[in-house]
Design a protein around this motif. Structure first.
Motif, PDB file in Angstrom:
ATOM      1  N   GLY A  81      -1.194 -51.062  -0.992  1.00 26.44           N
ATOM      2  CA  GLY A  81      -2.530 -50.930  -0.443  1.00 26.44           C
ATOM      3  C   GLY A  81      -2.445 -50.024   0.774  1.00 26.44           C
ATOM      4  N   PRO A 101      -0.260 -55.826  -1.417  1.00 27.73           N
ATOM      5  CA  PRO A 101      -1.694 -55.954  -1.127  1.00 27.73           C
ATOM      6  C   PRO A 101      -2.333 -57.098  -1.906  1.00 27.73           C
ATOM      7  CG  PRO A 101      -1.328 -54.170  -2.681  1.00 27.73           C
ATOM      8  CD  PRO A 101       0.036 -54.640  -2.247  1.00 27.73           C
ATOM      9  N   ARG A 138      -9.652 -49.682   2.302  1.00 31.32           N
ATOM     10  CA  ARG A 138      -8.460 -50.135   1.599  1.00 31.32           C
ATOM     11  C   ARG A 138      -8.403 -49.441   0.236  1.00 31.32           C
ATOM     12  NH1 ARG A 138      -4.800 -54.403   1.038  1.00 31.32           N
ATOM     13  NH2 ARG A 138      -4.405 -53.919   3.249  1.00 31.32           N
ATOM     14  N   ILE A 143      -6.047 -49.027  -3.235  1.00 37.14           N
ATOM     15  CA  ILE A 143      -4.926 -49.540  -4.019  1.00 37.14           C
ATOM     16  C   ILE A 143      -4.368 -48.402  -4.866  1.00 37.14           C
ATOM     17  CG2 ILE A 143      -4.127 -51.204  -5.735  1.00 37.14           C
ATOM     18  CD1 ILE A 143      -4.965 -52.563  -3.187  1.00 37.14           C
TER      19      ILE A 143
END
Length: 291
Positions: free
Chosen positions: A246, A265, A189, A191
């Protein structure tokens, strides 16, 4: 600045962090439940109301639209846009990212590698779609699924055909996607805020599980991204028109693959793991953009 956060629940970690980050920097931050908003549309008199009161103009609108409320939530965001308010993520960018098929089409058009994906309507085409995606096992994924819901791992062609036929019986749209064996149960993941990566983490599914969603018990780990992974994460957001997102990617033998891009996200897991001030980065971005 006057900033409004569109969120269903002011007590959610992400909403609370964004509120605190904004107020800490001296901004007037309001949290509004977008499902309690309603719109009045007319020539020279269009307005958004909340709890019976007309909302005044905001310097910035920060949407936190839940997946199950995408249609209504983006309608509210669109009305803010019509009224001239700056929206961190636009209604169209949110809708594009939420539609799994549409987002994959946009990503592929701009040269971003994703898992090979098939989509068909007629049951007579199912076998051919499965063959073109590749050998089993295969991932079967509902277009509307979130947090790992609506995902099935089909071990054989017969199983894949059965799953597709079953979903077609209830008129559900489903994607057939190649299974990346070398990264089964593991993804990353990332960001992205503006044009930079502000945090990243690896998610590892529990034993016996191929879905690496934290809601399903996945463990999170620190990770260092390669330059290529940073670049494709940023480009994925750019082509979908998202300023805050995200990006889920997976490492494969042919390089990093983009799995999905999330317009809202969650911040809790990644902030607590990495110590990154993602909420602060988002407010900083708004400050730099709205002048």
């Amino acid at each position: 600045m006057n900033i409004v956060i569109l969120s269903r629940n002011k007590n959610l970690y992400s909403t609370n962090r964004l509120f605190n980050a904004g107020t800490k920097r001296g901004h007037d931050v309001t949290i509004v439940d977008y499902l309690r908003c309603y719109i009045n549309i007319g020539r020279n008199q269009s307005a958004i109301y909340y709890n019976g009161n007309k909302l005044n103009s905001f310097d910035a609108v920060l949407p936190r639209i839940g997946a199950s409320q995408t249609s209504y939530g983006t309608a509210i965001v669109r009305q803010f846009e019509m009224m001239g308010d700056y929206c961190v993520n636009t209604s169209e960018s949110i809708k594009s990212s939420r539609d799994k098929l549409r987002s994959l089409q946009i990503l592929a058009k701009h040269g971003l590698d994703t898992p090979i994906t098939g989509y068909a309507s007629h049951t007579m085409d199912i076998h051919d779609v499965i063959e073109k995606v590749g050998k089993t096992p295969l991932i079967m994924k509902l277009l509307q699924g979130t947090q790992g819901n609506g995902m099935v791992l089909a071990e054989t062609i017969k199983a894949a055909e059965s799953v597709m036929n079953a979903f077609k019986q209830v008129d559900a749209d489903i994607l057939v996607q190649e299974f990346i064996k070398e990264s089964s149960g593991i993804d990353i993941r990332v960001i992205v805020v503006g044009n930079k990566v502000v945090a990243s983490m690896e998610r590892v599914a529990p034993p016996g599980e191929f879905r690496s969603n934290v809601h399903r018990g996945a463990m999170t780990k620190h990770i260092t991204l390669t330059k290529e992974e940073e670049e494709i994460s940023i480009k994925s957001c750019q082509v979908l028109g998202l300023n805050v997102a995200g990006v889920d990617i997976m490492r494969s033998n042919r390089g990093p693959l983009v799995l999905e891009v999330n317009s809202s996200p969650g911040l809790q897991g990644i902030e607590l793991l990495t110590g990154a001030d993602v909420a602060g980065e988002i407010i900083d971005y708004i400050e730099e953009t709205v002048t």
